[in-house]
Design a protein around this motif. Structure first.
Motif, PDB file in Angstrom:
ATOM      1  N   MET A  51       0.848  -1.322   0.010  1.00  0.00           N
ATOM      2  CA  MET A  51      -0.181  -0.125   0.060  1.00  0.00           C
ATOM      3  C   MET A  51       1.050   1.132  -0.040  1.00  0.00           C
ATOM      4  SD  MET A  51      -3.097   0.792   2.576  1.00  0.00           S
ATOM      5  CE  MET A  51      -4.384  -0.423   1.476  1.00  0.00           C
ATOM      6  N   SER A  52       0.616   2.223  -0.887  1.00  0.00           N
ATOM      7  CA  SER A  52       1.521   3.180  -0.916  1.00  0.00           C
ATOM      8  C   SER A  52       1.122   4.562  -0.099  1.00  0.00           C
ATOM      9  CB  SER A  52       1.752   3.721  -2.345  1.00  0.00           C
ATOM     10  OG  SER A  52       0.200   3.973  -3.103  1.00  0.00           O
ATOM     11  N   GLY A  53      -0.266   4.936  -0.055  1.00  0.00           N
ATOM     12  CA  GLY A  53      -0.567   5.969   0.930  1.00  0.00           C
ATOM     13  C   GLY A  53      -0.668   5.637   2.430  1.00  0.00           C
ATOM     14  N   GLY A  54      -0.776   6.631   3.174  1.00  0.00           N
ATOM     15  CA  GLY A  54      -0.888   6.276   4.462  1.00  0.00           C
ATOM     16  C   GLY A  54       0.140   6.419   5.594  1.00  0.00           C
ATOM     17  N   THR A  55      -0.165   6.170   6.912  1.00  0.00           N
ATOM     18  CA  THR A  55       0.977   6.411   7.928  1.00  0.00           C
ATOM     19  C   THR A  55       1.944   5.314   7.789  1.00  0.00           C
ATOM     20  OG1 THR A  55      -0.695   7.315   9.061  1.00  0.00           O
ATOM     21  CG2 THR A  55       1.275   6.742  10.192  1.00  0.00           C
ATOM     22  N   ARG A  75      -3.516   8.283  10.951  1.00  0.00           N
ATOM     23  CA  ARG A  75      -3.569   9.323   9.660  1.00  0.00           C
ATOM     24  C   ARG A  75      -4.666  10.304   9.778  1.00  0.00           C
ATOM     25  NH1 ARG A  75      -3.592   5.443   5.632  1.00  0.00           N
ATOM     26  NH2 ARG A  75      -6.015   5.444   5.616  1.00  0.00           N
ATOM     27  N   GLN A  76      -6.054   9.671  10.253  1.00  0.00           N
ATOM     28  CA  GLN A  76      -7.194  10.461  10.218  1.00  0.00           C
ATOM     29  C   GLN A  76      -7.051  11.201  11.563  1.00  0.00           C
ATOM     30  OE1 GLN A  76      -9.902   7.488  10.015  1.00  0.00           O
ATOM     31  NE2 GLN A  76      -8.936   6.747   8.000  1.00  0.00           N
ATOM     32  N   ASP A  77      -6.241  11.260  12.461  1.00  0.00           N
ATOM     33  CA  ASP A  77      -6.027  11.879  13.815  1.00  0.00           C
ATOM     34  C   ASP A  77      -7.153  11.532  14.603  1.00  0.00           C
ATOM     35  OD1 ASP A  77      -3.699  13.524  14.316  1.00  0.00           O
ATOM     36  OD2 ASP A  77      -4.288  15.134  13.108  1.00  0.00           O
ATOM     37  N   GLN A  78      -7.418  10.263  14.603  1.00  0.00           N
ATOM     38  CA  GLN A  78      -8.419   9.811  15.702  1.00  0.00           C
ATOM     39  C   GLN A  78      -7.662   9.044  16.752  1.00  0.00           C
ATOM     40  OE1 GLN A  78     -10.180   7.630  12.462  1.00  0.00           O
ATOM     41  NE2 GLN A  78     -12.057   8.311  12.945  1.00  0.00           N
ATOM     42  N   GLU A  79      -8.195   9.020  17.847  1.00  0.00           N
ATOM     43  CA  GLU A  79      -7.812   8.049  19.109  1.00  0.00           C
ATOM     44  C   GLU A  79      -7.740   6.825  18.437  1.00  0.00           C
ATOM     45  OE1 GLU A  79      -6.946   8.875  22.352  1.00  0.00           O
ATOM     46  OE2 GLU A  79      -6.777  10.679  21.372  1.00  0.00           O
ATOM     47  N   PRO A  80      -6.586   5.834  19.272  1.00  0.00           N
ATOM     48  CA  PRO A  80      -6.544   4.401  18.763  1.00  0.00           C
ATOM     49  C   PRO A  80      -7.736   3.867  19.120  1.00  0.00           C
ATOM     50  CG  PRO A  80      -4.775   5.182  20.316  1.00  0.00           C
ATOM     51  CD  PRO A  80      -5.572   6.365  20.119  1.00  0.00           C
ATOM     52  N   ASP A  81      -8.222   3.053  18.319  1.00  0.00           N
ATOM     53  CA  ASP A  81      -9.262   2.084  18.629  1.00  0.00           C
ATOM     54  C   ASP A  81      -8.879   0.654  18.930  1.00  0.00           C
ATOM     55  OD1 ASP A  81     -11.510   0.439  18.808  1.00  0.00           O
ATOM     56  OD2 ASP A  81     -12.488   1.483  17.193  1.00  0.00           O
ATOM     57  N   TRP A  82      -8.532   0.336  20.094  1.00  0.00           N
ATOM     58  CA  TRP A  82      -7.702  -0.905  20.578  1.00  0.00           C
ATOM     59  C   TRP A  82      -8.649  -2.071  20.010  1.00  0.00           C
ATOM     60  CZ3 TRP A  82      -2.932   0.431  21.002  1.00  0.00           C
ATOM     61  CH2 TRP A  82      -2.802   1.833  21.756  1.00  0.00           C
ATOM     62  N   ARG A  83     -10.012  -1.996  20.204  1.00  0.00           N
ATOM     63  CA  ARG A  83     -10.867  -3.117  19.874  1.00  0.00           C
ATOM     64  C   ARG A  83     -10.812  -3.433  18.512  1.00  0.00           C
ATOM     65  NH1 ARG A  83     -15.189  -3.826  24.037  1.00  0.00           N
ATOM     66  NH2 ARG A  83     -14.458  -3.217  25.834  1.00  0.00           N
ATOM     67  N   ARG A  84     -10.989  -2.553  17.519  1.00  0.00           N
ATOM     68  CA  ARG A  84     -11.196  -2.753  16.227  1.00  0.00           C
ATOM     69  C   ARG A  84      -9.562  -3.539  15.671  1.00  0.00           C
ATOM     70  NH1 ARG A  84     -14.763   0.151  12.767  1.00  0.00           N
ATOM     71  NH2 ARG A  84     -14.998   1.544  14.585  1.00  0.00           N
ATOM     72  N   ALA A  85      -8.723  -2.812  16.477  1.00  0.00           N
ATOM     73  CA  ALA A  85      -7.291  -3.274  15.994  1.00  0.00           C
ATOM     74  C   ALA A  85      -7.131  -4.568  16.461  1.00  0.00           C
ATOM     75  CB  ALA A  85      -6.257  -2.337  16.335  1.00  0.00           C
TER      76      ALA A  85
END
Ligand code: AMP
Length: 309
Positions: free
Chosen positions: A1-5, A253-263
């Motif tokens: 994947m090229s874009g992103g953090t 990348r979207q400056d959101q808080e980490p979502d540990w559950r989804r991760a």
């Protein structure tokens, strides 16, 4: 994947000899950084720092190249590539290490290609904790640093490992190893001990029993997916880390808080693919939609209604 953090990973690139109750393979491409990179590549760009020997041919890197992993930090040195041999009996959660040969890793002096010192997410995959610390120190103010380790280093370099953990936000570790590292059987207490060393989030991997996530203010559990076909658990922990950090990086990348559950669910999805084949056969060629499909499968597996009498 090229874009992103982007995520920078340092860890082993290896040739593995593996035997499980369902088959065996020799000279399989493995290593903590390899398994991590291929899994994470489905979510975000990956920069790999490691060393291989003269026995590592151009063709061996194909699974990494095909997945777009940036190999500018992969050194080639005189000598042999890292080798690991392991065996599993019917308890697939605990491999028996038959042989570990550090080879070119014994003298490895990591260097970051220009521009990599600003990588926002760092994964210190399972490798010598002094090497982990040295690479961690080369990155300027990363937003998230995660690490993994194993019994070989917990027993062999416990002080270095504790020092490394002082500069780590997330530790991923299996249940036997966190007990070994802390001397505590109770996983809640063991996770608290790790918090005190540095990492505010601790992910305890429990093989076929899933994972437990101790995050700030939250405890979360994900089961392992019930699969019809399990061939080789090697790399499952690293594939988990790839999905887990890949998902966290996407949110950064979207400056959101980490979502540990989804991760943790995305990590479990990638680990479930990893165990379905030897080496990288399954994970290197996932079809479009397969990750989403299995994610939905995890949700269905764990959803239940309100309590009723
Ligand atoms: P896991 O995700 O824990 O199953 O990681 C499996 C990978 O770890 C294998 O492909 C091995 O090459 C690698 N490995 C085994 N022992 C070590 C070690 N002592 N240091 C670094 N990597 C290792």
């Amino acid at each position: 994947m090229s874009g992103g953090t982007p995520i920078l990973v340092v860890g082993s690139v290896a040739f593995d000899d593996v035997r499980t109750p369902f088959g065996a393979g020799a000279d399989l491409l493995g290593g903590s950084a390899t398994h991590f990179s291929v899994a994470a590549s489905y979510f975000t760009p990956v920069r790999l720092v490691a060393v291989v020997g003269e026995d590592f041919a151009e063709a061996h890197a194909a699974p990494l190249r095909e997945r777009g992993v940036d190999l500018a930090g992969l050194q080639r040195r005189a000598g042999r590539t890292f080798r690991w041999a392991g065996e599993y009996d019917f308890d697939l959660n605990n491999p028996r290490t038959l042989d570990t040969q550090l080879n070119v890793f014994a003298e490895f002096s990591p260097e970051l290609p220009a521009g990599w010192e600003d990588t926002p997410v760092v994964f210190l995959a399972n490798i010598d904790p002094d090497l982990q610390a040295s690479v961690r120190g080369m990155v300027r103010e990363p937003r998230l640093v995660a690490a993994d380790t194993m019994n070989f280093w917990i027993a062999g370099k416990p002080d270095a490992l504790r020092r490394t953990l002082g500069a780590v936000d997330v530790l991923l570790i299996n249940d036997g190893e966190i007990r070994q590292l802390t001397g505590r059987w109770n996983l809640v207490e063991a996770a608290e001990e790790i918090h005190a060393l540095g990492p505010r989030t601790v992910v305890v991997k429990r093989g076929e029993h899933g994972v437990l996530v101790f995050a700030p203010g939250d405890v979360f559990a994900v089961p392992a997916y019930p699969l019809r076909r399990v061939l080789d658990p090697t790399g499952a922990g690293d594939a988990f880390a790839g999905g887990f950090l890949g998902q966290l990086a996407a949110r950064l990348r979207q400056d959101q808080e980490p979502d540990w559950r989804r991760a943790a669910v995305v990590g479990s999805v990638m680990a479930s693919f990893q165990v379905e084949s030897f080496s990288l056969e399954r994970v290197r060629q996932l079809r479009p939609g397969e990750i989403e499909e299995r994610y939905a499968g995890f949700r269905k597996l764990t959803e239940f209604g309100d309590f009723q009498r």
